[in-house]
Design an enzyme around this catalytic site. Structure first.
Site, PDB file in Angstrom:
ATOM      1  N   CYS A 139      16.892 105.486  78.759  1.00  0.00           N
ATOM      2  CA  CYS A 139      15.463 105.843  79.048  1.00  0.00           C
ATOM      3  C   CYS A 139      14.773 106.580  77.917  1.00  0.00           C
ATOM      4  CB  CYS A 139      15.662 106.585  80.316  1.00  0.00           C
ATOM      5  SG  CYS A 139      13.873 107.273  80.641  1.00  0.00           S
ATOM      6  N   CYS A 142      12.371 109.546  78.833  1.00  0.00           N
ATOM      7  CA  CYS A 142      13.026 110.850  79.012  1.00  0.00           C
ATOM      8  C   CYS A 142      13.629 111.384  77.628  1.00  0.00           C
ATOM      9  CB  CYS A 142      14.472 110.259  79.872  1.00  0.00           C
ATOM     10  SG  CYS A 142      13.832 109.098  81.165  1.00  0.00           S
ATOM     11  N   ASP A 143      14.319 110.543  76.926  1.00  0.00           N
ATOM     12  CA  ASP A 143      15.059 110.916  75.737  1.00  0.00           C
ATOM     13  C   ASP A 143      14.437 110.837  74.375  1.00  0.00           C
ATOM     14  OD1 ASP A 143      16.963 111.758  77.741  1.00  0.00           O
ATOM     15  OD2 ASP A 143      18.098 109.877  77.479  1.00  0.00           O
TER      16      ASP A 143
END
Ligand SMILES: Cc1cc2nc3c(=O)[nH]c(=O)nc-3n(C[C@H](O)[C@H](O)[C@H](O)COP(=O)(O)OP(=O)(O)OC[C@H]3O[C@@H](n4cnc5c(N)ncnc54)[C@H](O)[C@@H]3O)c2cc1C
Length: 313
Positions: A139, A142-143
């Site tokens: 993701c 997200c990261d």
């Protein structure tokens, strides 16, 4: 709250609060059905991790996936659907009802909409699990921010891989897309954006054979699919976007699935092999895995569930 949920016989149980489940919940709530939506992560689904959705009608400038999913959740609750954060681990069928097992006890309903979507597919190479969250991610939204000014690898060639690359190219120094074919499968408009981005490179006709590192990722080993030649490419992070697997392991055998695990449905009404159970969105066989289609499926599954409930009273 959960005790009340357990005591009640709901008209409709909905597994998954992505666009398909939330759409079914909006229709159900508005249509006066009691509906309980269960999601192991809370409302959102895959949309929540998409930084910009550009192809959902009504948003000419795009809309953040998180905002879109939050609004869908709010709309479902506004019309009376009840949300619960819990994972469904099993489904029992009997006595004209569906009984779901969750870590907070059982939930019972007269009809069921399965809208549990998909999860990212793993590459299945050495180092992938070892370095998960130490450089390996599924993701970018997200990261990605953890890898400012670093060199990154994205594995894949479809829409998700190209979108992830575009997002990461704004953060990272360089993004190398490793793709096993010599051309992308992504939508032409998305490809065009990626080709125009100076810090996105493409490593065509290569597969990743291992993710390398000590405490965290330091690169990948790749192999040319035709020549078999191997080499290492340094990178601080590896983003895997090579497709999805349906989240259906918790379903009983009465609800038939295809070889890949997608729920088999009758396309006209989304009925599964089990009377009273319907499947909507990415989890169903033959879906065009897009938000607009998931939302349409949710509405159709609601209508079919409603017809079923009216007929079974
Ligand atoms: C990175 C990325 C970018 C994308 N970009 C776009 C885009 O720009 N435009 C577009 O149209 N589509 C896009 N998509 C696809 C789109 O997000 C999906 O088609 C859509 O989210 C499918 O909705 P769904 O409701 O079927 O499933 P999902 O969104 O996958 O939701 C399923 C939900 O079920 C829950 N769940 C699963 N198993 C259980 C269980 N056992 N118990 C409880 N809950 C469970 C999950 O937690 C999840 O919240 C993108 C997808 C990704 C991954």
């Amino acid at each position: 709250m959960s005790e009340d949920h357990a005591a009640k016989l709901w008209d409709l149980l909905i597994i998954g609060a992505g666009p398909a489940g939330l759409s079914a919940a909006i229709y159900a709530g508005r249509g006066g059905l009691s509906a309980l939506v269960l999601d192991k992560l809370g409302p959102g689904g895959q949309v929540a991790v998409n930084h910009l959705v550009e192809n959902y009608p009504g948003f000419p400038d795009g809309v953040a996936g998180l905002k879109l999913s939050e609004e869908m959740g709010r709309q479902a609750e506004h019309f009376g659907a009840v949300m619960e954060v819990s994972e469904v681990t099993g489904v029992e069928i009997g006595d004209g009802r569906f009984t779901l097992s969750t870590e907070q006890g059982t939930r019972q309903g007269r009809a069921l909409v399965i809208a549990s979507g998909c999860a990212p597919r793993e590459l299945g190479v050495p180092g992938e699990r070892e370095f998960y969250q130490r450089g390996v991610s599924y993701c970018a939204t997200c990261d990605g921010p953890l890898f400012r000014e670093k060199d990154l690898i994205v594995v894949g060639g479809g829409d998700s891989a190209v979108w992830e690359s575009l997002f990461l190219s704004k953060i990272a120094r360089r993004v190398t897309v490793v793709h096993r074919r010599d051309q992308l499968r992504a939508e032409p408009a998305v490809q065009k954006q990626a080709f125009a981005q100076p810090n996105i490179e493409f490593l065509w006709s290569h597969v990743v054979t291992a993710i390398l590192g000590e405490d965290s990722v330091r690169g990948v080993r790749v192999r040319h699919v035709a020549t078999g030649e191997e080499r290492e490419v340094p990178a601080a992070g590896v983003f895997v976007a090579v497709g999805v697997v349906p989240q259906t392991a918790f379903l009983p055998e009465e609800i038939a699935r295809d070889e890949a695990g997608f729920v088999k449905v009758n396309a006209a009404d989304l009925a599964t092999s089990q009377e009273g159970a319907f499947a909507a969105g990415d989890v169903r066989e033959g879906a065009f895995r897009q938000i607009a289609c998931a939302v349409g499926d949710g509405a159709l599954a609601y209508r079919s569930a409603r017809h079923y409930l009216e007929g079974s009273r």
